[in-house]
Structure formats: C-alpha cells, structure tokens
Write a protein that holds these residues in place. Structure first.
Motif, PDB file in Angstrom:
ATOM      1  N   CYS A 267       0.856  -1.189   0.000  1.00  0.00           N
ATOM      2  CA  CYS A 267       0.000   0.000   0.000  1.00  0.00           C
ATOM      3  C   CYS A 267       0.893   1.240   0.000  1.00  0.00           C
TER       4      CYS A 267
ATOM      5  N   TYR B  42       1.200   4.069   1.531  1.00  0.00           N
ATOM      6  CA  TYR B  42       0.741   5.462   1.529  1.00  0.00           C
ATOM      7  C   TYR B  42       1.732   6.258   2.365  1.00  0.00           C
TER       8      TYR B  42
ATOM      9  N   ALA C 153       1.068   7.088  -3.885  1.00  0.00           N
ATOM     10  CA  ALA C 153       1.000   5.672  -3.525  1.00  0.00           C
ATOM     11  C   ALA C 153       1.133   4.842  -4.800  1.00  0.00           C
TER      12      ALA C 153
ATOM     13  N   ALA D 185      -2.324   0.350  -4.926  1.00  0.00           N
ATOM     14  CA  ALA D 185      -2.370   0.373  -3.457  1.00  0.00           C
ATOM     15  C   ALA D 185      -3.753   0.036  -2.908  1.00  0.00           C
TER      16      ALA D 185
END
Length: 107
Positions: free
Chosen positions: A12, A14, A88, A92
């Motif tokens: 992911c 982020y 991201a 993601a």
C-alpha cells in the motif's frame, strides 16, 4: 516508546504519515515504510494519518504483528529517510485489507 509500521502497509505504502513526522523517522523501502525506533519521539501524529491503519505504538501492536518491531528496527538503517509525501503505488487500494502480506515484503 516507539511506533511501528505493520503488515497493512506492505504494497500500500501510503506516505501521508511522513509529512507530519517532526523528526523524519520514516524510511522508505520498495513496497513498505518503516519507523526508526531510535529516532521516533512517540508523538503519535502519524497514527491518524495512515489510511490503512498500519501504525501502532509498540505496546499496542495487534496480536500477530509483533514481528514488525524487529523488522522496523532492522530495515530503518538500511533504507533512506522519506520526509515528503509521494504518490501511492497505482494498485495500493487493491492491497488495502489483504492479509498475510509479509512474504511480499521487498527488502
């Protein structure tokens, strides 16, 4: 006390959390972020910023995620500091909520 990035971050990645960190304790790997336990000042600012709920205080790490304490400590000195938000990965959202991602961690 330190905070730790757990499995939910894998793939992911982020980076909302890195912008609020006052001491730049986040380090970026190929598909995961880690927190340097030597630099973290336990400010908790990053916890609420993580959209996949991957960051916990070391005393609050969910059962089964304890292995990420030594992983963060191991990888932080090896990976570069990240202090600014970046996009991201394109997929993601597809990885959000997927379990058992540890084998996918790229070191």
């Amino acid at each position: 006390m330190t905070h730790v990035v757990t499995e939910a971050c894998i793939k992911c990645k982020y980076t909302d959390c890195v912008e609020v960190c006052p001491v730049d304790c986040f380090h970026e790997g190929p598909n995961f972020l880690v927190i340097d336990p030597e630099e973290c000042i336990d400010c908790t600012l990053c916890v609420e910023e993580c959209p996949v709920f991957a960051i916990f205080a070391e005393d609050d790490v969910p059962a089964g995620q304890e292995k990420f304490l030594p992983i963060n400590a191991e990888l932080a000195p090896l990976w570069p500091v990240i202090a600014s938000k970046i996009p991201a990965p394109p997929d993601a959202a597809e990885w959000d909520g997927v379990a058992d991602k540890l084998p996918l961690l790229e070191r």
